[in-house]
Design an enzyme around this catalytic site. Structure first.
Site, PDB file in Angstrom:
ATOM      1  N   TRP A 105       0.804  -1.273   0.157  1.00  0.00           N
ATOM      2  CA  TRP A 105       0.014   0.051   0.031  1.00  0.00           C
ATOM      3  C   TRP A 105       0.734   1.160   0.047  1.00  0.00           C
ATOM      4  CZ3 TRP A 105      -4.115  -0.881  -1.963  1.00  0.00           C
ATOM      5  CH2 TRP A 105      -5.009  -2.118  -1.942  1.00  0.00           C
ATOM      6  N   ASP A 176      -1.096   6.463   6.336  1.00  0.00           N
ATOM      7  CA  ASP A 176      -2.279   5.608   5.947  1.00  0.00           C
ATOM      8  C   ASP A 176      -2.773   4.594   6.962  1.00  0.00           C
ATOM      9  OD1 ASP A 176      -4.122   3.720   4.989  1.00  0.00           O
ATOM     10  OD2 ASP A 176      -2.916   3.305   3.068  1.00  0.00           O
ATOM     11  N   LYS A 200     -12.200  -1.320   7.282  1.00  0.00           N
ATOM     12  CA  LYS A 200     -11.769  -2.644   8.181  1.00  0.00           C
ATOM     13  C   LYS A 200     -12.256  -2.543   9.707  1.00  0.00           C
ATOM     14  CE  LYS A 200      -8.395  -2.830   5.143  1.00  0.00           C
ATOM     15  NZ  LYS A 200      -8.114  -3.908   4.253  1.00  0.00           N
TER      16      LYS A 200
END
Length: 366
Positions: A105, A176, A200
């Site tokens: 990511w 992030d 999530k």
């Protein structure tokens, strides 16, 4: 699967607390007795504005967010913020930002940022360290003119996590935190921007929690698309376009659930769950393998492999038949992953541990 106990180990959308799902079901046709469904709510109505204000209040309370930070809900997922970050605080195309690339990511974020500015790598890992460990801040090479430093707190694909925030001197920090947001307390002295897609630990897919130090607003490039423009989002109350009312509503219900326990509770729960799985891996004499440096193992994404892809596939098929869903690794990298976010009960980790032990015993007797 009918009649069988199911545990959802999906990387996202992840499982939600059953009491939250039950409340959604109870209110779905008649939101708070008002005669309409939540998915029919006008997003400029008094009812919506009250909902949005209550969600922000509960979020700020849960994470102890200071007043000098804006809390917004951006459309789409974190990918949109990969572009929004450099457009809002990166300066022009000749500017530079430092990216700590530690997994899938952060690499995706850096790739997108290169379209808008110069990306300076924070570290140059040797091949045997790459993707299985994390650099410590003292190893960083922060560009002298860096507009910001970007990192991913928890890399879900590779199962590595920073257990304490990184520290920089005088350079804004962008994090992030999609997979680790609301799983542990936060020190706001360490962050200037936190980007967290909600699917999530907070709600369904479709929106992103965006927290920005207000001192960074108003620095966008002139060609910033409207949906990437943080200042515009903030000035219109966080919702420039038609809001994802349902996703925000679910986030609000889940925030009230999380507030009953507090972030310390979920931090401890994450450690308990992951320890159960890592203990099985480490005591399996190589039947299950995890290559991540022990001090950087994720509390949330326990990545492991068996001896071959064929063995991985056999394990995953047997696990699914036993009620353990979506344990497969990322499509690009393969392997297996136990993704255990806030709503995963300790019983899920305990039963997966027992299954993994039983599976190994049965395979070794063949």
């Amino acid at each position: 699967m009918e009649g069988k106990e199911i545990f959802n180990f999906s990387p996202g959308p992840a499982c939600l607390p059953k009491e939250v799902l039950k409340q959604i079901q109870d209110e779905f046709l008649n939101y708070k007795g008002k005669g309409f469904s939540i998915i029919e709510m006008f997003n400029r109505s008094k009812e919506f504005l009250e909902l949005a204000a209550e969600v922000e209040k509960d979020l700020r309370s849960l994470i102890n967010l200071p007043d000098n930070y804006a809390a917004m809900w951006a459309s789409s997922g974190a990918y949109l913020q990969f572009s929004s970050v450099p457009l809002n605080i990166g300066g022009g195309p000749e500017s530079t930002a430092t990216y700590v690339e530690t997994g899938h990511w952060s690499m995706e974020a850096a790739k997108e940022a290169r379209k808008f500015l110069n990306v300076s790598p924070a570290w140059q890992p040797s091949e045997d360290r790459y993707l299985y460990t994390l650099p410590e801040p003292e190893e960083f090479n922060i560009h002298k003119d860096s507009k910001y430093v970007y990192y991913c707190d928890n890399e879900t694909v590779h199962g590595v996590e920073y257990h304490t925030p990184i520290v920089t001197e005088g350079v804004p920090v962008v994090c992030d935190m999609t997979s680790s947001f609301l799983t542990k307390p936060l020190n706001w002295d360490r962050f200037d921007v936190i980007v967290s897609a909600v699917q999530k630990n907070l709600g369904p897919a479709g929106i992103t929690s965006l927290i920005v130090n207000k001192k960074l607003l108003g620095n966008k490039r002139a060609d910033t698309p409207i949906m990437c423009d943080w200042e515009t989002q903030y000035n219109c109350g966080g919702f420039y376009n038609t809001a994802n009312v349902f996703a925000l509503y679910v986030c609000g219900l889940n925030l009230k659930y999380l507030k009953k326990f507090g972030l310390e509770y979920f931090d401890d729960l994450a450690k308990q769950r992951s320890t159960l799985i890592y203990d099985v891996i480490d005591s399996s004499n190589g039947f299950y393998r995890n290559q991540v440096d022990l001090k950087h193992r994720s509390r949330l994404n326990c990545q492991f492999r068996l001896k071959s892809k064929e063995e991985d596939d056999k394990f995953l098929k047997t696990a699914e038949e036993a009620g353990f869903l979506w344990l497969n690794g990322h499509i690009k990298y393969g392997g297996c992953r136990a993704n255990m976010y806030n709503a995963m009960p300790i019983e899920g980790a305990e039963k997966l541990r027992n299954f993994m032990k039983q599976y190994q015993d049965e395979q070794e007797r063949l």
